[in-house]
Design a protein around this motif. Structure first.
Motif, PDB file in Angstrom:
ATOM      1  N   ALA A  14       0.829  -1.210   0.000  1.00  0.00           N
ATOM      2  CA  ALA A  14       0.000   0.000   0.000  1.00  0.00           C
ATOM      3  C   ALA A  14       0.864   1.262   0.000  1.00  0.00           C
ATOM      4  O   ALA A  14       0.579   2.236  -0.704  1.00  0.00           O
ATOM      5  N   ARG A  15       1.969   1.226   0.768  1.00  0.00           N
ATOM      6  CA  ARG A  15       2.837   2.395   0.817  1.00  0.00           C
ATOM      7  C   ARG A  15       3.423   2.693  -0.566  1.00  0.00           C
ATOM      8  O   ARG A  15       3.466   3.837  -1.017  1.00  0.00           O
ATOM      9  N   THR A  16       3.855   1.649  -1.214  1.00  0.00           N
ATOM     10  CA  THR A  16       4.459   1.838  -2.529  1.00  0.00           C
ATOM     11  C   THR A  16       3.409   2.277  -3.549  1.00  0.00           C
ATOM     12  O   THR A  16       3.681   3.098  -4.426  1.00  0.00           O
ATOM     13  N   ALA A  17       2.209   1.716  -3.411  1.00  0.00           N
ATOM     14  CA  ALA A  17       1.130   2.137  -4.310  1.00  0.00           C
ATOM     15  C   ALA A  17       0.899   3.640  -4.190  1.00  0.00           C
ATOM     16  O   ALA A  17       0.789   4.351  -5.199  1.00  0.00           O
ATOM     17  N   ASP A  18       0.862   4.137  -2.963  1.00  0.00           N
ATOM     18  CA  ASP A  18       0.697   5.580  -2.767  1.00  0.00           C
ATOM     19  C   ASP A  18       1.847   6.355  -3.398  1.00  0.00           C
ATOM     20  O   ASP A  18       1.644   7.385  -4.035  1.00  0.00           O
TER      21      ASP A  18
END
Lengths: 446, 446
Positions: B82-86
């Motif tokens: 999720a962090r990387t997606a953001d």
């Protein structure tokens, strides 16, 4: 993907449009034609070819149009006259196409694709048809030799960086058709549902203050099931640290340099000694089908193949040609036609293609010339038909040929067809095509 | 051109994103990095390489983004967290790039492109940068050998059908960079302003009831200045009819089969005897740089080159790599880094590149390691600098590098740079690189 000027209809050689212009003017543009796609020979002593790209071609064919800006540009450049420009505004392919199913194997003369339509319809497909099939079939033929040499061990496609960015997607797809398990290419994963793989490069190790920090970070992010790259500095030390940090459930280690056979043996022994007997050993680094075969006795659990795969392993194009074999004459009758150019002569007439079988074993490619004395309309005994309808009156009729379905079905077709070939088909050395091609045009003597 | 799923940011190997994920989690993603693109060696005994694709790369880099659907897919597939997606939702390349101007020649070790940015910025460019430069530089290197062998006679690019349809456009562009006069590819003509050529194929002759009808039609549509293809049936008869129908102002005849040298000599004599002394003789048919060179003494006015050009004439990829050579350490200082993998070791540190000259003649490639004792910040005496700024803080700053301007400027650069090379650079046989590469990191002894 990139917003490029022009529609796919411009993936075309200028002479297709200048021929169209002349044919519209002289009235021959409406003559019904049959064009065949075939290879005069296989590249480089190969035993068989692999049909690939059909699904990609059908994806593009359905929407092939000249947009208004294309037409204006063509006219301004003097490529076409006003009459042809008008014709192109309404142009779409309304003809019919049949062909070998994607994944099928072929030999010299096999009519992989047969395009029927007016000259005006069919001539404009030449360049696009050949670009797609020549590229994809070249990659698939190389891939098939690799998966054959790997003999059940997984092959992973990793060649994107060695070929044009869009060709890379097609190459990943063609590799999957010929039995590759996965690709590193994300666009191919997204478009065609091919499983994607990849964990880390040497840059990741070098980014960190030491290898330990890099391994810890990767394990934290990806879990113990990841693949650690162990040859940045010292392989033995790296394998020891990898298992110490990940535990015996470490998924795999990757070797990307050195003598892979020797290293794999050492690393396997070291992993086993450390209790990591389920940790796999994956090798990469300039592999081709010969290197894969040479590693058959080594304890290798997977092959990552790049450069040689996407460049067709010495044969970067399949050498397929698109030739007019029959056309309507002034009286409305169809006539076989052929050129006599030295070394490039063709066989007149459309061909029906059959694979002669002896039980489950393929023994020959039989091509019956349509309308010849040999063409009695009946099936060839003991043979399976090779051609299927793909496009009918401009509409794609072949189901499941595009997108992810197309790749899955083509891979199944390839596996089944390759299994029928004689044992010599699997030999990697140079040789003759594994099936003879028999062209029948005379009446059978009975 | 085709409405494909996914943005150009997905022209990427999965591991770039898994490395990013781990680096974002461990805090190293913000470390400043320097990546260099270079060739460890030239392919196949070549004497020099040709930088090509820079303009295409800059065209794509300016707009490189992950769209929302890409990000959702990457997360659903488990490629990123999720962090990387953001992070990817806001990602764009904000770093800087410098490099050799497109068209410049290079030798092993030459840093064709230097990318500076955080790890998070720079790592995601690897696959796309290499795909573009490896493909285009491979074609340009082959093209340069061909235009060199042609020694002023025009070379025409006709290989679209032998390579992926989108790669074909890039190949036509790369050929133009290396001195080709024109292309058959309409998409390349439209996108890059490259002159297009092409008149008719054998299919056009076969479409008609006889060769006479085909020639008449083509002349009516295209005028006497056209090129008639004369080898469908009998060359001598065709040439006689061609001149009879077109008159002595016939533009050219094309030979596409047989012994081209012998045929060209016969046809030239026949044309002259018929008074068509200005009619040109153009040859096509599996030409490569060796065939072009072998035809130097034949009366040939132009070479159409296909397969061997678009497949790099035996070297379909340039073998360029994208390597981390320096990065920030925990204290904020930049440090040179290098891997030790056998056969694949790298030289730590960013390099400033100079071409040492003796008057107008290039004599060596001098690479000064930044921050080393050899790096006194001063120009290398008697040398010209090779690197120019291309992208600064994410903005393309190099003028005239994209579109038609980029091709024209690159072609001029290539011609000038090739002219500086020693005579052995033009030899087609296998040999050593034509310039030695000297890496300077120690202080000069004075």
């Amino acid at each position: 993907m990139v917003a490029a000027v022009g529609s796919a209809a411009l993936y075309t050689d200028r002479y297709e449009l200048t021929m169209l212009t002349a044919a519209l003017a002289d009235g021959t543009a409406d003559r019904r034609c049959v064009f065949e796609v075939f290879a005069r020979r296989l590249p480089d002593g190969r035993r068989y070819g692999v049909v690939a790209g059909t699904g990609r071609l059908l994806e593009q064919l359905a929407d092939l149009r000249f947009d208004e800006d294309d037409v204006a540009w063509l006219q301004a450049e003097g490529v076409v006259d006003a009459r042809t420009a008008d014709h192109l505004r309404g142009w779409r392919f309304r003809g019919s196409v049949e062909g070998y199913p994607e994944g099928e194997v072929y030999v010299p003369g096999s009519p992989l694709l047969t395009v029927r339509g007016t000259f005006a319809e069919a001539v404009l497909l030449e360049t696009l048809v050949l670009s797609v099939l020549n590229h994809d079939s070249a990659v698939a033929a190389a891939a098939s030799r690799m998966t054959s040499a790997a003999d059940g061990r997984p092959c992973l496609e990793m060649g994107s960086r060695r070929t044009h960015e869009e060709a890379a997607v097609a190459a990943a797809r063609a590799a999957a058709v010929a039995g590759f398990s996965a690709t590193s290419n994300l666009a191919a994963g997204r478009r065609y549902g091919i499983p994607t793989v990849g964990t880390a490069a040497h840059a990741f190790t070098l980014l960190h203050d030491d290898e330990d920090a890099a391994f810890r970070s990767q394990l934290a992010a990806q879990g113990a099931g990841t693949t650690l790259l162990v040859d940045t500095y010292d392989v033995e030390a790296a394998v020891a640290r990898a298992v110490a940090l990940a535990g015996p459930d470490l998924g795999a280690v990757r070797l990307d340099s050195g003598d892979l056979g020797e290293l794999a043996t050492q690393v396997r022994a070291q992993l086993d000694a450390l209790g990591a007997s389920r940790t796999r050993v994956v090798v990469t680094s300039d592999l081709d089908e010969f290197a894969v075969a040479a590693l058959a006795a080594a304890p290798v659990d997977g092959y990552g193949v790049g450069t040689s795969l996407v460049t067709g392993s010495g044969a970067p194009t399949a050498g397929l040609v698109y030739k007019l074999v029959a056309r309507e004459d002034a009286s409305g009758a169809m006539r076989g036609v052929a050129k006599a150019s030295p070394g490039k002569s063709t066989v007149a007439g459309a061909k029906r293609a059959w694979r002669e079988m002896d039980g489950d074993a393929a023994v020959a490619e039989v091509l019956v010339v349509e309308g010849s004395a040999a063409d009695d309309g009946a099936p060839v005994p003991g043979a399976r038909p090779l051609q299927v309808p793909l496009v009918s009156d401009g509409v794609v009729v072949a189901g499941g040929t595009t997108g992810a379905d197309g790749v899955r079905r083509a891979a199944a077709r390839h596996e089944a067809s390759r299994a029928e070939l004689p044992a010599q088909a699997r030999r990697l050395g140079r040789g003759e095509p594994c099936l003879p091609t028999e062209v029948r045009s005379a009446a059978p003597s009975r």
